[in-house]
Scaffold this active site. Structure first.
Site, PDB file in Angstrom:
ATOM      1  N   MET A  27      10.595  -6.990   3.326  1.00 19.20           N
ATOM      2  CA  MET A  27      11.160  -8.048   4.939  1.00 19.20           C
ATOM      3  C   MET A  27      12.226  -8.560   5.346  1.00 19.20           C
ATOM      4  O   MET A  27      12.746  -9.582   5.574  1.00 19.20           O
ATOM      5  CB  MET A  27      10.296  -8.731   5.269  1.00 19.20           C
ATOM      6  CG  MET A  27       8.042  -7.963   5.085  1.00 19.20           C
ATOM      7  SD  MET A  27       8.269  -6.979   6.258  1.00 19.20           S
ATOM      8  CE  MET A  27       8.240  -7.773   8.255  1.00 19.20           C
ATOM      9  N   ARG A  28      13.162  -8.336   3.771  1.00 15.69           N
ATOM     10  CA  ARG A  28      14.822  -8.658   3.323  1.00 15.69           C
ATOM     11  C   ARG A  28      15.801  -8.458   4.390  1.00 15.69           C
ATOM     12  O   ARG A  28      15.433  -7.034   4.038  1.00 15.69           O
ATOM     13  CB  ARG A  28      15.271  -8.615   2.689  1.00 15.69           C
ATOM     14  CG  ARG A  28      15.018 -10.052   1.938  1.00 15.69           C
ATOM     15  CD  ARG A  28      15.194 -11.082   0.637  1.00 15.69           C
ATOM     16  NE  ARG A  28      17.067 -11.482   0.662  1.00 15.69           N
ATOM     17  CZ  ARG A  28      17.286 -12.482   1.057  1.00 15.69           C
ATOM     18  NH1 ARG A  28      16.822 -13.318   1.515  1.00 15.69           N
ATOM     19  NH2 ARG A  28      18.700 -12.511   1.154  1.00 15.69           N
ATOM     20  N   SER A  79       0.900  -1.355  -0.286  1.00 19.43           N
ATOM     21  CA  SER A  79      -0.034   0.085   0.104  1.00 19.43           C
ATOM     22  C   SER A  79       0.608   1.502   0.035  1.00 19.43           C
ATOM     23  O   SER A  79       0.349   2.316  -1.141  1.00 19.43           O
ATOM     24  CB  SER A  79      -0.573  -0.241   1.241  1.00 19.43           C
ATOM     25  OG  SER A  79      -0.451   0.531   2.441  1.00 19.43           O
ATOM     26  N   ASN A  80       2.058   1.519   0.539  1.00 19.98           N
ATOM     27  CA  ASN A  80       3.603   2.539   0.636  1.00 19.98           C
ATOM     28  C   ASN A  80       2.999   3.310  -0.837  1.00 19.98           C
ATOM     29  O   ASN A  80       3.454   3.699  -1.068  1.00 19.98           O
ATOM     30  CB  ASN A  80       4.245   1.943   1.647  1.00 19.98           C
ATOM     31  CG  ASN A  80       3.170   2.558   3.157  1.00 19.98           C
ATOM     32  OD1 ASN A  80       3.470   4.287   3.130  1.00 19.98           O
ATOM     33  ND2 ASN A  80       4.006   1.689   3.976  1.00 19.98           N
ATOM     34  N   HIS A 122       9.088   3.659   9.075  1.00 21.67           N
ATOM     35  CA  HIS A 122       8.485   2.492   9.519  1.00 21.67           C
ATOM     36  C   HIS A 122       7.935   2.794  10.417  1.00 21.67           C
ATOM     37  O   HIS A 122       6.997   3.784  10.448  1.00 21.67           O
ATOM     38  CB  HIS A 122      10.043   2.832  10.600  1.00 21.67           C
ATOM     39  CG  HIS A 122       9.243   1.314  12.063  1.00 21.67           C
ATOM     40  ND1 HIS A 122      10.034   0.260  11.290  1.00 21.67           N
ATOM     41  CD2 HIS A 122       9.348   1.777  13.078  1.00 21.67           C
ATOM     42  CE1 HIS A 122       9.799  -0.012  12.923  1.00 21.67           C
ATOM     43  NE2 HIS A 122       9.433   0.671  13.589  1.00 21.67           N
TER      44      HIS A 122
HETATM   45  C1  GRF Z   1       3.645  -0.555   6.703  1.00 20.82           C
HETATM   46  O1  GRF Z   1       3.323  -0.355   7.729  1.00 20.82           O
HETATM   47  C2  GRF Z   1       5.438   0.096   6.781  1.00 20.82           C
HETATM   48  O2  GRF Z   1       5.363   0.962   7.678  1.00 20.82           O
HETATM   49  C3  GRF Z   1       6.461  -0.453   7.070  1.00 20.82           C
HETATM   50  O3  GRF Z   1       5.300  -2.010   6.980  1.00 20.82           O
HETATM   51  C4  GRF Z   1       4.372  -1.788   6.687  1.00 20.82           C
HETATM   52  C5  GRF Z   1       4.461  -1.944   5.037  1.00 20.82           C
HETATM   53  O4  GRF Z   1       2.782  -2.194   4.509  1.00 20.82           O
HETATM   54  N1  GRF Z   1       7.749  -1.269   6.598  1.00 20.82           N
HETATM   55  P1  GRF Z   1       2.292  -2.321   2.642  1.00 20.82           P
HETATM   56  O5  GRF Z   1       2.876  -3.338   2.155  1.00 20.82           O
HETATM   57  O6  GRF Z   1       2.797  -0.335   2.741  1.00 20.82           O
HETATM   58  O7  GRF Z   1       0.639  -1.529   2.574  1.00 20.82           O
END
Ligand code: GRF
Length: 201
Positions: free
Chosen positions: A91-92, A14-15, A110
């Site tokens: 996530m790596r 989503s980001n 974060h």
């Molecule tokens: C978000 O909460 C971001 O801050 C963290 O991981 C999450 C990722 O969410 N690093 P998305 O995949 O962007 O929806």
């Protein structure tokens, strides 16, 4: 001139979507030249493909070291002349060589007010600690875990008795505002990392 950026994801993205949308504005100083995921099943990858973006799944090969994986990642970035890399739920862990190479050009978001609550499940950490104000942080990435120089933060007041789901959803909306704003500042070189310090122009 829009600077070519890569967005690295592992999940829903989503980001990444908020960055892609921001980059679509004519006057935004960056364009998304690559979306890359270590996880081929990341929902964000198919969304990016549907948008017509270049979206690459780069899976870790059996027995591959972190340095070797990151060397392949580096190739993907080089091939597209990437200038900035945004981690968005990637996530790596990255190898020290990679973070050194991208010093000042590698951003992360974060879901806490760093330096509080680094690492996984930051929203749950904040709730468990009982803080009444939390937020999100966009920072340059260094070799530590969520420790790099902070570019900007957004604050969120936690309602009395608020659930993790509700707080996380409200926080995510804040993330979607903060990350494009910070990327714009970095891409336009309004803020630069020089000798480990942020310099604002
Ligand atoms: C978000 O909460 C971001 O801050 C963290 O991981 C999450 C990722 O969410 N690093 P998305 O995949 O962007 O929806």
């Amino acid at each position: 001139m829009k600077r070519p950026i890569a967005i690295l994801i592992s999940g829903r993205g989503s980001n990444m979507q908020s960055l892609v949308r921001a980059c679509q504005a004519a006057d935004f100083p960056a364009r998304v030249a690559l979306v890359l995921s270590n996880n081929p099943d990341a929902a964000g990858l198919s969304w990016a493909r549907d948008q017509g973006l270049e979206a690459v799944a780069l899976e870790r090969l059996t027995g591959e070291t972190r340095a070797d994986y990151d060397a392949r990642l580096e190739q993907e970035l080089q091939q597209r002349s990437i200038e900035l890399v945004c981690l968005a739920g990637y996530m790596r862990l990255l190898s020290p060589d990679f973070t050194r190479r991208w010093d000042g050009k590698l951003l992360n978001i974060h879901p806490s007010l760093l330096p509080s609550f680094p690492g996984l499940d930051a929203q749950a950490q904040a709730l468990r600690a009982g803080v009444r104000v939390t937020g999100c942080t966009v920072h340059f990435v260094d070799q530590g875990l969520d420790t790099g120089p902070i570019i900007d933060q957004g604050a969120l007041h936690i309602e009395a008795g608020e659930s993790l789901e509700s707080m996380s959803a409200r926080l995510l909306e804040l993330e979607h505002q903060l990350y494009p704003k910070c990327l714009k500042q970095v891409a336009a070189q309004q803020v630069q990392l020089i000798d480990g310090k942020l310099i604002w122009r």
